[in-house]
Write a protein that holds these residues in place. Structure first.
Motif, PDB file in Angstrom:
ATOM      1  N   ASP A  82       0.814  -1.206   0.000  1.00  0.00           N
ATOM      2  CA  ASP A  82       0.000   0.000   0.000  1.00  0.00           C
ATOM      3  C   ASP A  82       0.855   1.267   0.000  1.00  0.00           C
ATOM      4  OD1 ASP A  82      -2.281  -1.481  -0.033  1.00  0.00           O
ATOM      5  OD2 ASP A  82      -2.806  -1.183   2.071  1.00  0.00           O
ATOM      6  N   ASP A  83       2.080   1.184   0.507  1.00  0.00           N
ATOM      7  CA  ASP A  83       2.956   2.361   0.482  1.00  0.00           C
ATOM      8  C   ASP A  83       3.209   2.809  -0.951  1.00  0.00           C
ATOM      9  OD1 ASP A  83       3.208   2.741   3.183  1.00  0.00           O
ATOM     10  OD2 ASP A  83       4.960   1.450   3.385  1.00  0.00           O
ATOM     11  N   MET A  84       3.441   1.844  -1.852  1.00  0.00           N
ATOM     12  CA  MET A  84       3.644   2.186  -3.253  1.00  0.00           C
ATOM     13  C   MET A  84       2.344   2.697  -3.867  1.00  0.00           C
ATOM     14  SD  MET A  84       5.238  -0.134  -6.343  1.00  0.00           S
ATOM     15  CE  MET A  84       6.840  -0.185  -5.545  1.00  0.00           C
ATOM     16  N   GLU A  85       1.221   2.103  -3.461  1.00  0.00           N
ATOM     17  CA  GLU A  85      -0.077   2.544  -3.980  1.00  0.00           C
ATOM     18  C   GLU A  85      -0.371   3.981  -3.567  1.00  0.00           C
ATOM     19  OE1 GLU A  85      -2.223   1.251  -6.088  1.00  0.00           O
ATOM     20  OE2 GLU A  85      -0.830  -0.412  -6.403  1.00  0.00           O
ATOM     21  N   ARG A  86       0.111   4.391  -2.389  1.00  0.00           N
ATOM     22  CA  ARG A  86      -0.115   5.770  -1.952  1.00  0.00           C
ATOM     23  C   ARG A  86       0.633   6.756  -2.853  1.00  0.00           C
ATOM     24  NH1 ARG A  86      -0.501   3.024   2.931  1.00  0.00           N
ATOM     25  NH2 ARG A  86      -2.482   3.427   3.982  1.00  0.00           N
ATOM     26  N   VAL A  87       1.764   6.344  -3.365  1.00  0.00           N
ATOM     27  CA  VAL A  87       2.465   7.176  -4.335  1.00  0.00           C
ATOM     28  C   VAL A  87       1.621   7.297  -5.599  1.00  0.00           C
ATOM     29  CG1 VAL A  87       4.531   7.433  -5.757  1.00  0.00           C
ATOM     30  CG2 VAL A  87       4.726   6.540  -3.424  1.00  0.00           C
ATOM     31  N   SER A  88       1.104   6.179  -6.071  1.00  0.00           N
ATOM     32  CA  SER A  88       0.266   6.188  -7.275  1.00  0.00           C
ATOM     33  C   SER A  88      -0.969   7.061  -7.085  1.00  0.00           C
ATOM     34  CB  SER A  88      -0.161   4.755  -7.631  1.00  0.00           C
ATOM     35  OG  SER A  88       0.943   3.949  -7.978  1.00  0.00           O
ATOM     36  N   ASN A 102       5.295  13.961  -2.167  1.00  0.00           N
ATOM     37  CA  ASN A 102       6.649  13.798  -1.646  1.00  0.00           C
ATOM     38  C   ASN A 102       6.671  13.022  -0.333  1.00  0.00           C
ATOM     39  OD1 ASN A 102       8.877  15.246  -3.290  1.00  0.00           O
ATOM     40  ND2 ASN A 102       7.138  16.658  -3.389  1.00  0.00           N
ATOM     41  N   LEU A 103       5.654  13.220   0.501  1.00  0.00           N
ATOM     42  CA  LEU A 103       5.547  12.417   1.721  1.00  0.00           C
ATOM     43  C   LEU A 103       5.371  10.942   1.391  1.00  0.00           C
ATOM     44  CD1 LEU A 103       3.248  14.636   3.987  1.00  0.00           C
ATOM     45  CD2 LEU A 103       5.629  14.030   4.429  1.00  0.00           C
ATOM     46  N   HIS A 131      13.566   9.400  -7.046  1.00  0.00           N
ATOM     47  CA  HIS A 131      13.676   9.776  -5.635  1.00  0.00           C
ATOM     48  C   HIS A 131      14.837   9.043  -4.983  1.00  0.00           C
ATOM     49  CE1 HIS A 131      12.744   9.686  -1.308  1.00  0.00           C
ATOM     50  NE2 HIS A 131      12.164  10.863  -1.511  1.00  0.00           N
ATOM     51  N   THR A 132      14.969   7.741  -5.261  1.00  0.00           N
ATOM     52  CA  THR A 132      16.059   6.954  -4.679  1.00  0.00           C
ATOM     53  C   THR A 132      17.407   7.440  -5.177  1.00  0.00           C
ATOM     54  OG1 THR A 132      14.603   5.038  -4.559  1.00  0.00           O
ATOM     55  CG2 THR A 132      16.959   4.637  -4.356  1.00  0.00           C
ATOM     56  N   GLY A 133      17.494   7.732  -6.487  1.00  0.00           N
ATOM     57  CA  GLY A 133      18.751   8.220  -7.055  1.00  0.00           C
ATOM     58  C   GLY A 133      19.151   9.555  -6.480  1.00  0.00           C
ATOM     59  N   THR A 134      18.168  10.460  -6.304  1.00  0.00           N
ATOM     60  CA  THR A 134      18.450  11.775  -5.733  1.00  0.00           C
ATOM     61  C   THR A 134      18.930  11.638  -4.293  1.00  0.00           C
ATOM     62  OG1 THR A 134      16.751  12.776  -7.130  1.00  0.00           O
ATOM     63  CG2 THR A 134      17.471  14.033  -5.198  1.00  0.00           C
ATOM     64  N   SER A 166       7.440   5.392   1.024  1.00  0.00           N
ATOM     65  CA  SER A 166       7.642   4.178   0.234  1.00  0.00           C
ATOM     66  C   SER A 166       9.121   3.846   0.120  1.00  0.00           C
ATOM     67  CB  SER A 166       7.019   4.354  -1.160  1.00  0.00           C
ATOM     68  OG  SER A 166       7.145   3.176  -1.920  1.00  0.00           O
ATOM     69  N   ALA A 167       9.948   4.868  -0.086  1.00  0.00           N
ATOM     70  CA  ALA A 167      11.396   4.633  -0.187  1.00  0.00           C
ATOM     71  C   ALA A 167      11.955   4.110   1.125  1.00  0.00           C
ATOM     72  CB  ALA A 167      12.098   5.926  -0.596  1.00  0.00           C
ATOM     73  N   GLN A 168      11.467   4.633   2.236  1.00  0.00           N
ATOM     74  CA  GLN A 168      11.925   4.149   3.536  1.00  0.00           C
ATOM     75  C   GLN A 168      11.547   2.692   3.741  1.00  0.00           C
ATOM     76  OE1 GLN A 168      10.134   6.978   6.200  1.00  0.00           O
ATOM     77  NE2 GLN A 168      11.877   8.379   6.143  1.00  0.00           N
ATOM     78  N   ARG A 169      10.345   2.327   3.316  1.00  0.00           N
ATOM     79  CA  ARG A 169       9.939   0.935   3.440  1.00  0.00           C
ATOM     80  C   ARG A 169      10.845   0.049   2.595  1.00  0.00           C
ATOM     81  NH1 ARG A 169       5.326  -1.831   4.274  1.00  0.00           N
ATOM     82  NH2 ARG A 169       5.167  -0.511   6.115  1.00  0.00           N
ATOM     83  N   GLN A 170      11.124   0.473   1.371  1.00  0.00           N
ATOM     84  CA  GLN A 170      11.973  -0.323   0.490  1.00  0.00           C
ATOM     85  C   GLN A 170      13.380  -0.469   1.053  1.00  0.00           C
ATOM     86  OE1 GLN A 170      11.769   1.379  -3.441  1.00  0.00           O
ATOM     87  NE2 GLN A 170       9.812   0.408  -3.907  1.00  0.00           N
ATOM     88  N   ARG A 171      13.878   0.591   1.690  1.00  0.00           N
ATOM     89  CA  ARG A 171      15.229   0.517   2.264  1.00  0.00           C
ATOM     90  C   ARG A 171      15.215  -0.208   3.594  1.00  0.00           C
ATOM     91  NH1 ARG A 171      15.403   5.983   0.506  1.00  0.00           N
ATOM     92  NH2 ARG A 171      15.041   6.690   2.653  1.00  0.00           N
ATOM     93  N   GLY A 172      14.034  -0.429   4.142  1.00  0.00           N
ATOM     94  CA  GLY A 172      13.931  -1.137   5.407  1.00  0.00           C
ATOM     95  C   GLY A 172      14.393  -0.324   6.590  1.00  0.00           C
ATOM     96  N   LEU A 173      14.379   1.034   6.445  1.00  0.00           N
ATOM     97  CA  LEU A 173      14.878   1.868   7.533  1.00  0.00           C
ATOM     98  C   LEU A 173      13.863   2.022   8.653  1.00  0.00           C
ATOM     99  CD1 LEU A 173      16.639   4.711   5.522  1.00  0.00           C
ATOM    100  CD2 LEU A 173      17.658   2.705   6.602  1.00  0.00           C
ATOM    101  N   CYS A 174      12.580   2.049   8.276  1.00  0.00           N
ATOM    102  CA  CYS A 174      11.566   2.195   9.309  1.00  0.00           C
ATOM    103  C   CYS A 174      10.237   1.748   8.761  1.00  0.00           C
ATOM    104  CB  CYS A 174      11.463   3.640   9.808  1.00  0.00           C
ATOM    105  SG  CYS A 174      10.754   4.777   8.615  1.00  0.00           S
ATOM    106  N   HIS A 175       9.292   1.496   9.656  1.00  0.00           N
ATOM    107  CA  HIS A 175       7.934   1.126   9.263  1.00  0.00           C
ATOM    108  C   HIS A 175       7.160   2.397   8.966  1.00  0.00           C
ATOM    109  CE1 HIS A 175       3.694  -0.045   9.836  1.00  0.00           C
ATOM    110  NE2 HIS A 175       4.100  -1.201   9.363  1.00  0.00           N
TER     111      HIS A 175
END
Length: 466
Positions: free
Chosen positions: A261-267, A309-310, A456-459, A315-324
């Motif tokens: 759903d994190d990715m869906e929120r971006v969409s 942007n939020l 976003h990840t590249g930046t 979503s990027a944080q979830r993918q990196r596994g840094l936080c829930h």
């Protein structure tokens, strides 16, 4: 000796295991015996709510070959007692604002009523809804929604962007027409009217127009009539049209969040930014009721970009596994399954094949095109092979999505293959809504989301390395 009625066919843990492996809608039976919520008939609810006013949506009982969207309905604020008197159609009774709507011509629906708000002064009622017995620990009426309607009351065919859905039928029956995610193109998706997290179909699935929507003939309808006490499981991104088939119906549902759903929120944030930007611009054809009544209002572009942007950061944080992600309020163990970016169950070569226990207590909702017997004993491997085949046949890569838009599959469905169609097409004026149907088509938005996440990840990487 027969087993006691209090003994459920599946334990909460077994139910969760089943949900982990289900890839099609299914109905759980004999699982809700003893749930207090089964007392929630319209009559009982009227007594609980007293003089509290509830918003009802009213629609005309007529066939138009087009969906009746919520923007085209009438609305009244009334007591449930008024609603009940109106359904009984007895002269001289107090029906309140329903008096302007003959029951012979209209149906009424109190839909999307959040129980947490409806019974905020009677919080003990939350405990009547016992989703915890299905393995959703701590989930009850506070995270649920109430639906009360008359015969003919319906929800237009749509797909929910987030999570999966569990639905308990309390009173009367409802008929569900469900379509798999792979049929999205055949359902001609649109974001007009706009509602956050809902993608509507342009097709009246009960009375389709084959000329406007020829591809719909290939859509695979899965139809089930849900009985009182039964629970329907609706997997992620399954389209559904729902209609009440009895004089009064009551149902309760809960949407279950998933990790994707994190990715869906971006969409959804991308979609909102594009739709609001175009529909807020003055033009000759921007004069329709494009915003669903469920939405609070039109937010500005700055606010929409802030939300985008939020969503990207979460979503990027979830993918990196840094936080829930803080955007997902429920703990991991309430989510029925881990899935990949397309919503498919992640395969584990080391896992033992699981046989979904279809039978008298769990029945699959079959496609009307299928003539095979019930899928008793179908293994996870069988389901995954079927799913993989469907994915290959309906691959939603960026290039194929753009091709679909070029052939007007995401607009009015005409392909321009005949000379008559060609003559007609050259005189067709593309409207703002036609443009949006292509720009925010689910497949196109999925590609944009991937590109934004990559950017976003590249930046982020370049900023942290400098």
């Amino acid at each position: 000796m027969a087993a006691p009625s209090s003994v459920k066919p599946f334990s909460p843990e077994e139910t969760q295991t089943i949900l982990h492996h289900l890839q099609q809608p299914a109905v759980f039976k004999n699982m809700t015996c003893g749930w207090p919520v089964l007392r929630w008939t319209a009559e009982h609810l009227s007594g609980c709510l007293g003089n509290k006013l509830i918003r009802f949506r009213l629609g005309r009982k007529e066939e138009k070959n087009t969906p009746l969207f919520e923007t085209q309905c009438s609305y009244v604020e009334a007591k449930l007692a008024h609603f009940l008197s109106w359904t009984q159609d007895q002269p001289g009774t107090d029906v309140g604002p329903f008096s302007e709507y003959p029951k012979s011509e209209y149906w009424a629906y109190a839909d999307y009523k959040y129980i947490a708000l409806l019974f905020q002064d009677q919080s003990s009622m939350f405990e009547d809804v016992q989703w915890s017995e299905l393995g959703f620990e701590g989930r009850n009426g506070r995270e649920s929604t109430l639906w009360v309607g008359t015969e003919g009351a319906n929800t237009p065919c749509h797909m929910d962007s987030y999570g999966c859905n569990v639905v308990l039928q309390v009173q009367g029956r409802k008929r569900w027409h469900l379509f798999p995610p792979e049929d999205t193109v055949k359902l001609y998706p649109t974001r007009i009217p706009y509602e956050e997290s809902s993608v509507f179909s342009q097709v009246d699935v009960l009375h389709p127009d084959p000329r406007r929507f020829p591809a719909f003939q290939g859509a695979r309808a899965h139809v089930v009539t849900l009985q009182p006490g039964q629970v329907l499981y609706v997997p992620r991104h399954w389209w559904h049209y729902v209609e009440s088939v009895d004089p009064i119906t009551v149902s309760v549902n809960s949407w279950i969040e998933l990790e994707v759903d994190d990715m869906e929120r971006v969409s959804e944030a991308v979609t909102k930014a594009v739709v609001f930007a175009l529909k807020s611009t003055k033009s000759d054809d921007n004069n329709d009721d494009w915003l669903n009544p469920t939405e609070e209002g039109v937010s500005g572009h700055n606010e929409n970009m802030q939300y985008l942007n939020l969503a990207l950061r979460a979503s990027a944080q979830r993918q990196r596994g840094l936080c829930h992600s803080k955007l997902t309020p429920y703990p991991r163990d309430t989510r029925p399954v881990k899935r990949d970016s397309r919503g498919q169950i992640r395969k584990n070569s080391d896992s033992v094949a699981f046989s979904v226990p279809f039978g008298p207590h769990l029945t699959p909702v079959q496609s009307q095109q299928e003539h095979s017997p019930a899928m008793r004993g179908v293994t996870t491997n069988d389901l995954e092979v079927s799913s993989d085949t469907a994915q290959l046949e309906n691959k939603t890569e960026c290039d194929s999505s753009l091709t679909q838009c070029r052939t007007c599959d995401c607009a009015d469905g005409t392909s321009g293959s005949s000379s008559e169609d060609y003559e007609e097409s050259i005189h067709t004026t593309i409207s703002t809504n036609d443009l949006l149907d292509c720009l925010v088509h689910p497949d196109v938005i999925a590609c944009v989301t991937e590109l934004l996440l990559e950017r976003h990840t590249g930046t982020h990487r370049s900023m942290t390395s400098s």
